[in-house]
Enzyme design. Structure first.
Site, PDB file in Angstrom:
ATOM      1  N   GLU A  39       0.832  -1.200   0.000  1.00 46.02           N
ATOM      2  CA  GLU A  39       0.000   0.000   0.000  1.00 46.02           C
ATOM      3  C   GLU A  39       0.872   1.256   0.000  1.00 46.02           C
ATOM      4  O   GLU A  39       0.594   2.215  -0.713  1.00 46.02           O
ATOM      5  CB  GLU A  39      -0.927   0.014   1.210  1.00 46.02           C
ATOM      6  N   HIS A  70       6.905 -27.857   2.022  1.00 48.81           N
ATOM      7  CA  HIS A  70       6.396 -28.833   1.060  1.00 48.81           C
ATOM      8  C   HIS A  70       5.363 -28.226   0.120  1.00 48.81           C
ATOM      9  O   HIS A  70       4.614 -28.950  -0.518  1.00 48.81           O
ATOM     10  CB  HIS A  70       5.807 -30.041   1.801  1.00 48.81           C
ATOM     11  N   LYS A 173     -12.570   4.405  -2.917  1.00 54.20           N
ATOM     12  CA  LYS A 173     -13.616   4.901  -2.008  1.00 54.20           C
ATOM     13  C   LYS A 173     -14.631   5.759  -2.765  1.00 54.20           C
ATOM     14  O   LYS A 173     -15.839   5.666  -2.527  1.00 54.20           O
ATOM     15  CB  LYS A 173     -12.993   5.709  -0.861  1.00 54.20           C
TER      16      LYS A 173
END
Length: 186
Positions: A39, A70, A173
């Protein structure tokens, strides 16, 4: 740390950063590092609007070292990428199973060595750092977090970006507010 990361990005073309923790108490550290670095540094323009030359934030990812041996260690060891890796070890366990911690620390050391050793003729490599603390306390955790925050701030300076603004987040936003307002009319 910032100078190493800057060099890795600008001169070695390393675009992937992996945090491998050998301590379960840091299970959310990768999430925090993603938010901090991606960010803060995930920008393509400087504050004056001019484009950034080169790459800024690498892709930040990782997991618990012992569990991921793994899953993706093979890719780190033999794959076709250049990856910066921080291995975190805590010498004193946060539990009473000292023998298990001894095995975990042996794994951490062996896997770190394996991640460094690559075919000398390969164009792919790992840049590996080991961060060791004697004990994970509120103070040592705070120091670890402050170290990464300082690294990120310094990288912002080196890349010429403002690590503290969030134009992408602000844009999203605004789009959310618009979509929400439009949903009232439906």
């Amino acid at each position: 740390m910032a100078m190493f990361a800057y060099w890795n990005s600008t001169h070695l073309d390393v675009s992937s950063y992996c945090f491998l923790r050998y301590d379960e108490r840091l299970r959310t550290m990768v999430d925090w590092l993603q938010q901090l670095e991606m960010e803060s540094l995930g920008k393509s323009t400087k504050p004056d609007g001019t484009p950034v030359i080169g790459k800024t934030s690498p892709t930040v990812w990782g997991s618990h070292g012992n569990e991921s041996q793994h899953s993706f260690y093979q890719w780190l060891r033999e794959g076709t990428a250049k990856t910066a890796i921080d291995v975190f070890e805590c010498e004193k366990p946060g539990h009473s199973h000292k023998e298990l911690n001894r095995v975990l620390m042996a794994n951490a050391k062996a896997q770190t060595e394996a991640l460094v050793i690559r075919d000398k003729d390969s164009k792919y490599f790992n840049v590996v750092s080991t961060i060791t603390t004697k004990e994970l306390t509120p103070e040592s955790l705070g120091a670890l977090m402050a170290m990464y925050e300082h690294k990120t701030t310094m990288l912002g300076t080196l890349f010429g970006v403002n690590a503290f603004d969030q134009p992408g987040v602000e844009f999203s936003k605004k789009l959310t507010q618009k979509a929400y307002a439009e949903s009232e009319n439906n």
